[in-house]
Motif scaffolding. Structure first.
Motif, PDB file in Angstrom:
ATOM      1  N   SER A 181      73.958  28.018  23.761  1.00  0.00           N
ATOM      2  CA  SER A 181      74.527  26.675  23.861  1.00  0.00           C
ATOM      3  C   SER A 181      73.665  25.753  24.711  1.00  0.00           C
ATOM      4  O   SER A 181      72.899  26.196  25.577  1.00  0.00           O
ATOM      5  N   SER A 182      73.791  24.461  24.432  1.00  0.00           N
ATOM      6  CA  SER A 182      73.221  23.388  25.256  1.00  0.00           C
ATOM      7  C   SER A 182      71.708  23.464  25.411  1.00  0.00           C
ATOM      8  O   SER A 182      71.171  23.098  26.462  1.00  0.00           O
ATOM      9  N   LYS A 183      71.009  23.884  24.363  1.00  0.00           N
ATOM     10  CA  LYS A 183      69.546  23.940  24.433  1.00  0.00           C
ATOM     11  C   LYS A 183      68.898  22.684  23.868  1.00  0.00           C
ATOM     12  O   LYS A 183      67.705  22.449  24.074  1.00  0.00           O
ATOM     13  N   PHE A 184      69.660  21.880  23.133  1.00  0.00           N
ATOM     14  CA  PHE A 184      69.123  20.616  22.644  1.00  0.00           C
ATOM     15  C   PHE A 184      70.270  19.654  22.348  1.00  0.00           C
ATOM     16  O   PHE A 184      71.424  20.063  22.186  1.00  0.00           O
ATOM     17  N   THR A 185      69.942  18.374  22.314  1.00  0.00           N
ATOM     18  CA  THR A 185      70.880  17.344  21.881  1.00  0.00           C
ATOM     19  C   THR A 185      70.384  16.784  20.560  1.00  0.00           C
ATOM     20  O   THR A 185      69.195  16.839  20.230  1.00  0.00           O
ATOM     21  N   VAL A 234      62.681  24.141  21.289  1.00  0.00           N
ATOM     22  CA  VAL A 234      63.512  24.381  22.473  1.00  0.00           C
ATOM     23  C   VAL A 234      62.723  24.990  23.624  1.00  0.00           C
ATOM     24  O   VAL A 234      63.235  25.121  24.730  1.00  0.00           O
ATOM     25  N   GLY A 235      61.474  25.338  23.388  1.00  0.00           N
ATOM     26  CA  GLY A 235      60.659  25.967  24.420  1.00  0.00           C
ATOM     27  C   GLY A 235      60.023  25.003  25.398  1.00  0.00           C
ATOM     28  O   GLY A 235      59.437  25.429  26.401  1.00  0.00           O
ATOM     29  N   THR A 236      60.108  23.710  25.144  1.00  0.00           N
ATOM     30  CA  THR A 236      59.511  22.691  26.014  1.00  0.00           C
ATOM     31  C   THR A 236      60.568  21.691  26.425  1.00  0.00           C
ATOM     32  O   THR A 236      61.205  21.060  25.565  1.00  0.00           O
ATOM     33  N   ASN A 237      60.785  21.525  27.703  1.00  0.00           N
ATOM     34  CA  ASN A 237      61.793  20.593  28.195  1.00  0.00           C
ATOM     35  C   ASN A 237      61.442  19.166  27.757  1.00  0.00           C
ATOM     36  O   ASN A 237      60.319  18.705  27.960  1.00  0.00           O
ATOM     37  N   GLY A 238      62.394  18.496  27.153  1.00  0.00           N
ATOM     38  CA  GLY A 238      62.192  17.114  26.737  1.00  0.00           C
ATOM     39  C   GLY A 238      61.428  16.957  25.435  1.00  0.00           C
ATOM     40  O   GLY A 238      61.166  15.824  25.008  1.00  0.00           O
ATOM     41  N   ALA A 239      61.082  18.060  24.776  1.00  0.00           N
ATOM     42  CA  ALA A 239      60.383  17.967  23.499  1.00  0.00           C
ATOM     43  C   ALA A 239      61.266  17.269  22.479  1.00  0.00           C
ATOM     44  O   ALA A 239      62.487  17.443  22.464  1.00  0.00           O
ATOM     45  N   THR A 275      66.353  16.548  20.806  1.00  0.00           N
ATOM     46  CA  THR A 275      65.627  16.583  22.071  1.00  0.00           C
ATOM     47  C   THR A 275      65.961  17.867  22.807  1.00  0.00           C
ATOM     48  O   THR A 275      67.138  18.184  23.019  1.00  0.00           O
ATOM     49  N   SER A 276      64.940  18.604  23.202  1.00  0.00           N
ATOM     50  CA  SER A 276      65.143  19.849  23.934  1.00  0.00           C
ATOM     51  C   SER A 276      65.665  19.566  25.337  1.00  0.00           C
ATOM     52  O   SER A 276      65.211  18.643  26.010  1.00  0.00           O
ATOM     53  N   SER A 277      66.625  20.379  25.785  1.00  0.00           N
ATOM     54  CA  SER A 277      67.276  20.148  27.075  1.00  0.00           C
ATOM     55  C   SER A 277      66.701  20.994  28.210  1.00  0.00           C
ATOM     56  O   SER A 277      67.109  20.846  29.360  1.00  0.00           O
ATOM     57  N   SER A 278      65.765  21.899  27.892  1.00  0.00           N
ATOM     58  CA  SER A 278      65.176  22.763  28.928  1.00  0.00           C
ATOM     59  C   SER A 278      63.934  23.422  28.369  1.00  0.00           C
ATOM     60  O   SER A 278      63.578  23.226  27.205  1.00  0.00           O
TER      61      SER A 278
END
Length: 248
Positions: free
Chosen positions: A55-59, A214-219, A80-83
């Motif tokens: 959960s909560s890995k991207f918006t 999801v492997g890059t924050n803010g991607a 957008t990736s969250s972490s």
């Protein structure tokens, strides 16, 4: 027969309704009205779903980031990736649309007369490299993994992929899940696959080495103009009247 099926059959004779994807230009967003969504498994703009094993890995949001869409489009879907998440072997994240069986019945998949299809779309990401996607039937017993390349970051790129029709397996031609089109956002080794060929091996969805959003924050990963049509040539994106698209 559903309205979508009837309209698709009209398209076979009038050379309209070429595009089997509904809301491929990401114009209609009845559930969220442009708001951002953070969830594990749900829906974003109409007909488009997203899934993740964590959960909560991207918006996900219509017109996320407020960038200029490619020429001829006014909307896109943005993730957008969250972490900076390191996927586990059992992890899988995707954006997908399921096409109703009625709307692929004429392709003849699962028979000796299976027709080829061409998938085209516009994509933009803050990351570059080889990304993964796939096609699959309702039971995920027939899967076609494929790769596409984004060479320039934060630049809209049009991708075109032609796939030979599958002569094997069971492909629903009723109101069930006829064909799923999915874009990978990150996956573990349990889901690794070889690109460019039909397989009947379970879970072989995403080509090995594909970029993990999801492997890059803010991607960011933005997409629009998604079209799936019969044949080996990508034609210009088929715009339908808003009322027609909404009804579909």
């Amino acid at each position: 027969m559903t309205k979508a099926a009837t309209l698709a059959q009209m398209g076979n004779t009038n050379q309209t309704f070429r595009n089997r994807i509904i809301n491929g230009a990401m114009v209609i967003d009845q559930r969220n009205a442009g708001a951002s969504v953070t969830a594990t498994n749900g829906y974003t703009v109409d007909r488009w779903g997203f899934y993740g094993t964590q959960s909560s890995k991207f918006t996900v949001q219509q017109n996320a980031g407020s960038v200029t869409p490619p020429a001829g489009f006014t909307n896109y879907l943005g993730l957008t990736s969250s972490s900076s998440y390191s996927v586990l072997s059992s992890d899988f994240f995707e954006l997908y649309q399921i096409i109703e069986g009625y709307n692929i019945a004429d392709l003849g998949w699962g028979t000796a007369n299976a027709k080829s299809i061409t998938l085209s779309f516009w994509v933009r990401s803050s990351l570059t490299g080889s990304f993964g996607a796939f096609l699959t039937n309702s039971g995920s017993t027939r899967i076609y993994p494929f790769s596409y390349t984004i060479s320039a970051a934060n630049t809209w790129t049009q991708i075109t992929t032609t796939v030979t029709g599958d002569t094997s397996g069971t492909w629903l031609t009723t109101n069930g899940s006829g064909l799923q089109v999915a874009f990978g956002l990150g996956s573990g080794s349990n889901f690794n696959a070889t690109a460019g060929a039909w397989t009947g091996t379970a879970n072989q969805y995403i080509p090995t080495g594909s970029v993990s959003v999801v492997g890059t924050n803010g991607a960011t990963f933005y997409i629009t103009g998604v079209q799936l049509e019969a044949g080996t040539t990508a034609t210009p994106f088929e715009y339908r009247q808003y009322g027609t698209e909404l009804a579909l």
